[in-house]
Design a protein around this motif. Structure first.
Motif, PDB file in Angstrom:
ATOM      1  N   UNK A 375     -41.125 -63.822   4.029  1.00 18.78           N
ATOM      2  CA  UNK A 375     -39.889 -63.045   3.841  1.00 18.78           C
ATOM      3  C   UNK A 375     -38.805 -63.951   3.266  1.00 18.78           C
ATOM      4  N   UNK A 376     -38.709 -65.171   3.783  1.00 18.96           N
ATOM      5  CA  UNK A 376     -37.730 -66.140   3.271  1.00 18.96           C
ATOM      6  C   UNK A 376     -38.166 -66.714   1.927  1.00 18.96           C
ATOM      7  N   UNK A 377     -39.461 -66.966   1.772  1.00 22.09           N
ATOM      8  CA  UNK A 377     -39.963 -67.586   0.544  1.00 22.09           C
ATOM      9  C   UNK A 377     -39.651 -66.729  -0.679  1.00 22.09           C
ATOM     10  N   UNK A 378     -39.693 -65.415  -0.535  1.00 17.69           N
ATOM     11  CA  UNK A 378     -39.413 -64.520  -1.656  1.00 17.69           C
ATOM     12  C   UNK A 378     -38.010 -64.716  -2.212  1.00 17.69           C
ATOM     13  N   UNK A 379     -37.120 -65.305  -1.420  1.00 14.33           N
ATOM     14  CA  UNK A 379     -35.727 -65.495  -1.850  1.00 14.33           C
ATOM     15  C   UNK A 379     -35.403 -66.963  -2.142  1.00 14.33           C
ATOM     16  N   UNK A 380     -36.423 -67.790  -2.259  1.00 19.00           N
ATOM     17  CA  UNK A 380     -36.209 -69.236  -2.337  1.00 19.00           C
ATOM     18  C   UNK A 380     -36.460 -69.789  -3.728  1.00 19.00           C
ATOM     19  N   UNK A 381     -35.517 -70.605  -4.207  1.00 24.53           N
ATOM     20  CA  UNK A 381     -35.795 -71.419  -5.376  1.00 24.53           C
ATOM     21  C   UNK A 381     -36.642 -72.616  -4.978  1.00 24.53           C
ATOM     22  N   UNK A 382     -36.404 -73.094  -3.747  1.00 23.37           N
ATOM     23  CA  UNK A 382     -37.149 -74.211  -3.170  1.00 23.37           C
ATOM     24  C   UNK A 382     -37.253 -73.970  -1.674  1.00 23.37           C
ATOM     25  N   UNK A 383     -38.339 -74.440  -1.069  1.00 26.40           N
ATOM     26  CA  UNK A 383     -38.573 -74.223   0.360  1.00 26.40           C
ATOM     27  C   UNK A 383     -38.619 -75.558   1.098  1.00 26.40           C
ATOM     28  N   UNK A 384     -37.898 -75.634   2.219  1.00 29.71           N
ATOM     29  CA  UNK A 384     -37.973 -76.791   3.109  1.00 29.71           C
ATOM     30  C   UNK A 384     -38.369 -76.285   4.496  1.00 29.71           C
ATOM     31  N   UNK A 385     -39.447 -76.830   5.022  1.00 31.83           N
ATOM     32  CA  UNK A 385     -39.901 -76.502   6.370  1.00 31.83           C
ATOM     33  C   UNK A 385     -39.582 -77.674   7.286  1.00 31.83           C
ATOM     34  N   UNK A 386     -39.004 -77.365   8.442  1.00 31.38           N
ATOM     35  CA  UNK A 386     -38.706 -78.400   9.428  1.00 31.38           C
ATOM     36  C   UNK A 386     -39.329 -77.991  10.755  1.00 31.38           C
ATOM     37  N   UNK A 387     -40.024 -78.917  11.381  1.00 37.51           N
ATOM     38  CA  UNK A 387     -40.665 -78.565  12.646  1.00 37.51           C
ATOM     39  C   UNK A 387     -41.712 -79.583  13.032  1.00 37.51           C
ATOM     40  N   UNK A 388     -42.573 -79.170  13.962  1.00 40.78           N
ATOM     41  CA  UNK A 388     -43.598 -80.075  14.477  1.00 40.78           C
ATOM     42  C   UNK A 388     -44.834 -79.260  14.837  1.00 40.78           C
ATOM     43  N   UNK A 389     -45.886 -79.418  14.058  1.00 39.92           N
ATOM     44  CA  UNK A 389     -47.128 -78.681  14.305  1.00 39.92           C
ATOM     45  C   UNK A 389     -47.896 -79.243  15.492  1.00 39.92           C
ATOM     46  N   UNK A 390     -47.389 -80.315  16.098  1.00 36.72           N
ATOM     47  CA  UNK A 390     -48.029 -80.893  17.284  1.00 36.72           C
ATOM     48  C   UNK A 390     -47.435 -80.347  18.577  1.00 36.72           C
ATOM     49  N   UNK A 391     -46.470 -79.454  18.463  1.00 35.97           N
ATOM     50  CA  UNK A 391     -45.947 -78.769  19.640  1.00 35.97           C
ATOM     51  C   UNK A 391     -46.467 -77.333  19.644  1.00 35.97           C
ATOM     52  N   UNK A 392     -45.858 -76.454  20.420  1.00 36.97           N
ATOM     53  CA  UNK A 392     -46.408 -75.116  20.602  1.00 36.97           C
ATOM     54  C   UNK A 392     -46.554 -74.359  19.288  1.00 36.97           C
ATOM     55  N   UNK A 393     -47.702 -73.762  19.050  1.00 38.25           N
ATOM     56  CA  UNK A 393     -47.914 -72.961  17.841  1.00 38.25           C
ATOM     57  C   UNK A 393     -47.322 -71.559  18.026  1.00 38.25           C
TER      58      UNK A 393
END
Length: 632
Positions: A375-393
């Protein structure tokens, strides 16, 4: 990846999303129809026997109703309802149901925003499905699969592994936040230099959101418009609060009831309500309705030919002009903002229209399912993801959808797809004593984490109000209940597990800490099992001990306390540990404490799993291991 393979990817996500929607609806129906009322309440997704506690207020045209137990002063049981949770309120005296949003929570009450004042108390409150969010995810996946828009096509190609991510040479930044460390500055610089995608990998306590806010400020300074999102309202409000403090021009989109009370003045709804053009439009509405009323209740002599028609036309023209003024007010507020904040499923085409942002940022990206990210990507010129895949999915109810990958976030998929090449990991953490941090760092982050000097050696005894005693002089304590007969039990009418003796021991640690001067609000008791959480809340009772927070591990992600007591619950001869086997959940549990971590568990049961065997070895190495017999 061919065009057909691209469409297969999105078709698969559509199928898994449909399975999840079906599972959510079935879970709600089962709770309402098949589970006993008490079992439903024990699930944490239902509250029973509620009555209005005070006069209703209003919020953006909605009714705010505060509910509590019929017996005044009686606390609500433990539940999973938080600000922003969609709910349905039902009356015991009728079949009437009101849909609403949780707008406030306290120990004694819960506040809900509904469209009209409910009647027929006592009420029952249940978590409801988010139909609007589900529809937006499905529509986003359809658009993402078929769109040929060049910017989206380039971004999609990288996200699906068709082309490699590109980046310019990172330029050093002059940070707005003077406390930003080198790793944070490097992560921000690389995110600014990326053409399509960047990832800020933030292990526990490393100031990930601090880096995100700096990134937003740097992008705004370059003249960019930013869409700042997260899967949860809490995470969005965390960003919003920091951006407001930095005087960034920001607007929060979404139901104002989903936003914490202190930040609601920054929501689009309330900003529109207070806008000059909307005040004028309200005046036009009143004038128009006065004209319509006059036409319908003509009391003077017979009107002149065409006079009634003219008055009706004048009223319609006023309403049309008022509607245009309201629309213009929304557009002006959004156009004036440098940053729009929303949950990923709160991004609305009705509000944002066709706006495209230079950068879309998704914080806590490891907690959201991939369809929501699109939903957000459709409105993005560029995408930045912030987070930690080693914590709760992400939380996924459908077992089939989980089995086929819906529980793998876009962040985790990209980390695996590009082997971390677009990611920059933060390394300095500002929360935990070094001994609390070290095991998590070794098991999940290649031992890369470093405790900042401000927290490296801090202990409870360093706090001016805390007295010296064995629990306050060390950072970690493990109390091993093996051989003591502290057996787990399963709820009679439910699916969760509890351990009564272990709960008693946990409460005893709370009492020792309070006696040493630790404040109740500095302590939290957490457990992976809902039944244990409920039991602990009941045992803490009233008075000072009742002010100690008790919550599930999942409910504590992204949060911290000076003291965390973890009750593992599982104790059986078969060595079965259930969903303790999801070590990412334990990574969260072990990294919430600042100065003191107390773990209570049965080593004979948990060490059947290699992760917990490593944990016990580590605890012995740092001399944190103690047998329960030392507390006898």
């Amino acid at each position: 990846m061919t065009i057909d393979q691209t469409r297969d990817h999105f078709n698969q996500l559509q199928r898994l999303l449909a399975l999840e929607m079906k599972a959510e609806a079935a879970q709600l129906a089962r709770r309402l129809q098949n589970l006993s009322a008490k079992a439903a309440e024990r699930s944490g997704q239902t509250l029973l026997d509620l009555t209005p506690r005070e006069d209703a207020g209003t919020l953006g045209g909605r009714v705010l109703i505060t509910l509590g137990r019929r017996q005044t002063g009686r606390p609500l049981p433990w539940h999973r309802l938080t600000v922003g949770t969609p709910v349905q309120l039902s009356a015991s005296e009728s079949n009437k149901v009101w849909r609403g949003i949780v707008s406030g929570v306290s120990t004694l009450t819960i506040q809900v925003a509904v469209e009209e004042f409910p009647t027929g108390a006592p009420f029952r409150l249940d978590v409801a499905t988010d139909d609007v969010g589900q529809r937006r995810m499905a529509e986003a996946l359809h658009t993402a699969a078929i769109s040929y828009q060049p910017t989206l096509a380039n971004l999609r190609a990288v996200l699906l592994g068709q082309t490699a991510p590109r980046t310019a040479a990172p330029q050093p930044i002059t940070p707005y936040n003077p406390k930003l460390n080198e790793a944070q500055q490097v992560a921000v610089a690389h995110a600014l230099a990326a053409h399509e995608v960047a990832i800020i990998h933030g292990p526990p306590g490393t100031g990930k959101t601090t880096a995100v806010v700096e990134l937003i400020q740097q992008a705004v300074a370059r003249g960019e418009k930013v869409l700042a999102c997260a899967p949860s309202n809490l995470a969005v409000d965390n960003m919003l609060e920091r951006l407001v403090a930095q005087r960034v021009k920001v607007v929060r989109v979404g139901h104002p009831a989903r936003v914490t009370a202190e930040l609601r003045q920054h929501t689009l709804d309330l900003m529109v309500e207070n806008h000059y053009d909307v005040q004028l439009a309200r005046k036009m509405h009143r004038e128009a309705h006065q004209l319509f009323a006059k036409v319908g209740h003509w009391t003077r002599s017979k009107p002149l030919p065409g006079e009634k028609r003219n008055m009706r036309e004048e009223g319609k023209a006023l309403l049309a002009e008022a509607k245009e003024l309201e629309k213009m007010a929304v557009e002006r507020i959004l156009d004036a903002a440098d940053v729009i904040c929303a949950t990923t499923t709160g991004i609305s085409e009705e509000i944002l229209g066709s706006r495209i942002f230079d950068m879309a940022i998704i914080d806590e990206a490891g907690q959201g399912i991939e369809p929501a990210a699109w939903i957000a990507i459709l409105r993005a010129g560029k995408l930045v993801l912030a987070g930690d895949h080693c914590q709760l999915p992400p939380t996924v109810i459908s077992e089939e959808a989980q089995r086929h990958g819906l529980g793998v976030s876009l962040l985790e998929r990209l980390m695996n797809l590009w082997d971390g090449r677009m990611s920059h990991r933060l390394e300095v953490q500002y929360r935990m004593h070094e001994q609390i941090m070290a095991f998590s760092s070794r098991m999940f982050y290649d031992g890369s984490q470093v405790a900042d000097s401000t927290v490296r050696d801090h202990l409870l005894v360093d706090l001016p109000h805390v007295q010296r005693e064995p629990l306050t002089e060390t950072a970690v304590t493990f109390i091993d209940t093996a051989g003591a007969g502290y057996d787990e039990e399963k709820e009679e009418d439910g699916f969760s597990r509890f351990n009564l003796d272990e709960a008693k021991l946990a409460v005893a640690q709370v009492q020792t800490l309070l006696a040493a001067g630790v404040l109740p609000e500095e302590i939290a008791l957490i457990s992976p099992y809902a039944a244990q959480v409920r039991l602990l809340r009941e045992m803490l009772g009233a008075g000072e001990e009742a002010a100690v927070e008790v919550n599930s591990v999942d409910g504590f992600q992204g949060r911290e306390k000076e003291v965390i007591i973890v009750s593992l619950v599982r104790a059986n001869q078969a060595g079965e540990i259930g969903f303790l086997a999801d070590t990412r959940r334990m990574n969260v549990a072990l990294t919430r404490a600042r100065r003191k971590l107390i773990i209570i568990g049965d080593s004979a049961t948990i060490t059947a799993h290699p992760f917990y065997n490593e944990l016990v070895v580590y605890l012995e190495q740092i001399e944190a291991y103690h047998s329960v017999w030392e507390w006898a």
